[in-house]
Design an enzyme around this catalytic site. Structure first.
Site, mmCIF file in Angstrom:
data_model
loop_
_atom_site.group_PDB
_atom_site.id
_atom_site.type_symbol
_atom_site.label_atom_id
_atom_site.label_comp_id
_atom_site.label_asym_id
_atom_site.label_seq_id
_atom_site.Cartn_x
_atom_site.Cartn_y
_atom_site.Cartn_z
ATOM 1 N N ALA A 197 45.509 49.179 38.171
ATOM 2 C CA ALA A 197 45.981 47.962 38.052
ATOM 3 C C ALA A 197 47.366 48.088 38.475
ATOM 4 O O ALA A 197 48.065 49.083 37.952
ATOM 5 C CB ALA A 197 46.006 47.175 36.615
ATOM 6 N N ASP A 257 43.615 46.966 42.396
ATOM 7 C CA ASP A 257 43.746 45.774 42.413
ATOM 8 C C ASP A 257 45.110 45.297 42.125
ATOM 9 O O ASP A 257 45.568 45.573 40.864
ATOM 10 C CB ASP A 257 42.903 45.127 41.543
ATOM 11 C CG ASP A 257 42.401 43.460 41.688
ATOM 12 O OD1 ASP A 257 43.209 43.113 42.414
ATOM 13 O OD2 ASP A 257 41.580 42.946 41.018
ATOM 14 N N GLY A 312 40.935 38.145 50.639
ATOM 15 C CA GLY A 312 40.554 36.618 50.628
ATOM 16 C C GLY A 312 41.676 36.142 49.871
ATOM 17 O O GLY A 312 42.865 36.506 49.604
ATOM 18 N N GLY A 313 41.777 34.756 49.877
ATOM 19 C CA GLY A 313 42.610 33.977 49.184
ATOM 20 C C GLY A 313 42.571 34.002 47.717
ATOM 21 O O GLY A 313 41.916 34.823 47.071
ATOM 22 N N VAL A 314 43.498 33.511 47.055
ATOM 23 C CA VAL A 314 43.708 33.390 45.724
ATOM 24 C C VAL A 314 42.584 32.646 44.922
ATOM 25 O O VAL A 314 42.204 31.515 45.550
ATOM 26 C CB VAL A 314 44.975 32.611 45.312
ATOM 27 C CG1 VAL A 314 45.246 32.425 43.722
ATOM 28 C CG2 VAL A 314 46.319 33.228 45.764
ATOM 29 N N GLU A 363 47.319 51.647 34.773
ATOM 30 C CA GLU A 363 48.330 50.783 34.952
ATOM 31 C C GLU A 363 49.653 51.228 35.848
ATOM 32 O O GLU A 363 50.335 52.114 34.926
ATOM 33 C CB GLU A 363 48.701 49.964 33.850
ATOM 34 C CG GLU A 363 47.620 48.994 33.242
ATOM 35 C CD GLU A 363 47.832 48.221 32.159
ATOM 36 O OE1 GLU A 363 49.146 48.244 31.703
ATOM 37 O OE2 GLU A 363 47.083 47.580 31.486
ATOM 38 N N HIS A 419 39.502 39.608 33.995
ATOM 39 C CA HIS A 419 39.271 41.037 34.671
ATOM 40 C C HIS A 419 38.718 42.004 33.533
ATOM 41 O O HIS A 419 37.937 42.657 33.733
ATOM 42 C CB HIS A 419 40.319 41.407 35.528
ATOM 43 C CG HIS A 419 40.465 40.570 36.651
ATOM 44 N ND1 HIS A 419 39.445 40.164 37.835
ATOM 45 C CD2 HIS A 419 41.634 39.911 37.204
ATOM 46 C CE1 HIS A 419 39.752 39.604 38.571
ATOM 47 N NE2 HIS A 419 41.121 39.357 38.343
ATOM 48 N N SER A 450 39.130 33.500 45.235
ATOM 49 C CA SER A 450 37.963 33.397 46.156
ATOM 50 C C SER A 450 37.056 34.255 45.631
ATOM 51 O O SER A 450 36.101 34.170 46.501
ATOM 52 C CB SER A 450 38.503 34.025 47.675
ATOM 53 O OG SER A 450 38.931 35.415 47.312
ATOM 54 N N GLY A 472 49.270 45.004 38.802
ATOM 55 C CA GLY A 472 49.996 43.836 38.665
ATOM 56 C C GLY A 472 50.759 43.900 37.188
ATOM 57 O O GLY A 472 50.433 44.895 36.451
#
Length: 191
Positions: free
Chosen positions: A40, A92, A11-13, A71, A56, A15, A42
């Site tokens: 994770a 994610d 989906g979009g940012v 991570e 989150h 979302s 990110g």
């Protein structure tokens, strides 16, 4: 050894895709008496990202089932040492994984490196599938049209699009989340 169920959620940012993915993982874990693992990818690079990571983490702390957080911004297959056939893994997100794999190595974005990166990410996904009960992958939709003038962004969007296609082809279910509403694009009931 059977491969884990595979779900793809995009989906979009902002979302609501991560929230939907976490709920899906929790429902799957409750139904199958499985453990929850959050992979994770990110990296915190600014205040907004730090806020999103904290949000989150707070959401997962409210879960009826505890989450184990891993991570790994690159080399996602490293998680297999800590999971088993009773594990639900939520990755994610794919977009940050692609960013990390492509741009942190300071290598030129030549065809051979791009192919190696694609294969590395797909092999990591398949390795996780061999060791888990369920793998849920979250990604972002990236608008490609205006970015074709930027070589790096074009390469990134192209790689992400190819990965989306390869993952959805293998997925048991695929969802697009818009405005907090998941729309099934492939598959049946999530559990």
């Amino acid at each position: 050894m059977a491969k884990a169920a595979l779900y793809f959620i995009t989906g979009g940012v902002r979302s609501g895709k991560s929230r939907f993915a976490e709920q899906t993982a929790q429902e799957w874990a409750i139904e199958q008496h499985a453990t929850l693992h959050y992979l994770a990818c990110g990296r915190v690079f600014d205040a907004e990202m730090a806020e999103r990571v904290n949000r989150h983490q707070e959401d997962r702390e409210k879960s009826p089932i505890p989450w184990k957080t891993w991570e790994f911004p690159t080399d996602i297959e490293r998680i297999v040492d800590g999971i088993n056939q009773d594990s639900v893994v939520l990755l994610d997100c794919l977009t940050t994984l692609v960013d990390n794999e492509l741009f942190t190595q300071q290598k030129p974005l030549e065809a051979e490196f791009l192919e190696e990166t694609f294969i590395k990410i797909m092999n990591g996904i398949e390795e996780i599938q061999r060791h888990a009960a369920c793998l849920i992958i979250v990604s972002n939709e990236v608008i490609q049209e205006p970015i074709f003038h930027n070589e790096f962004l074009h390469t990134y969007a192209k790689m992400l699009g190819l990965l989306h296609q390869a993952i959805v082809e293998r997925a048991d279910a695929a969802y697009m989340v818009e405005w907090g509403i998941p729309v099934m694009k492939k598959g049946g009931t999530p559990i």
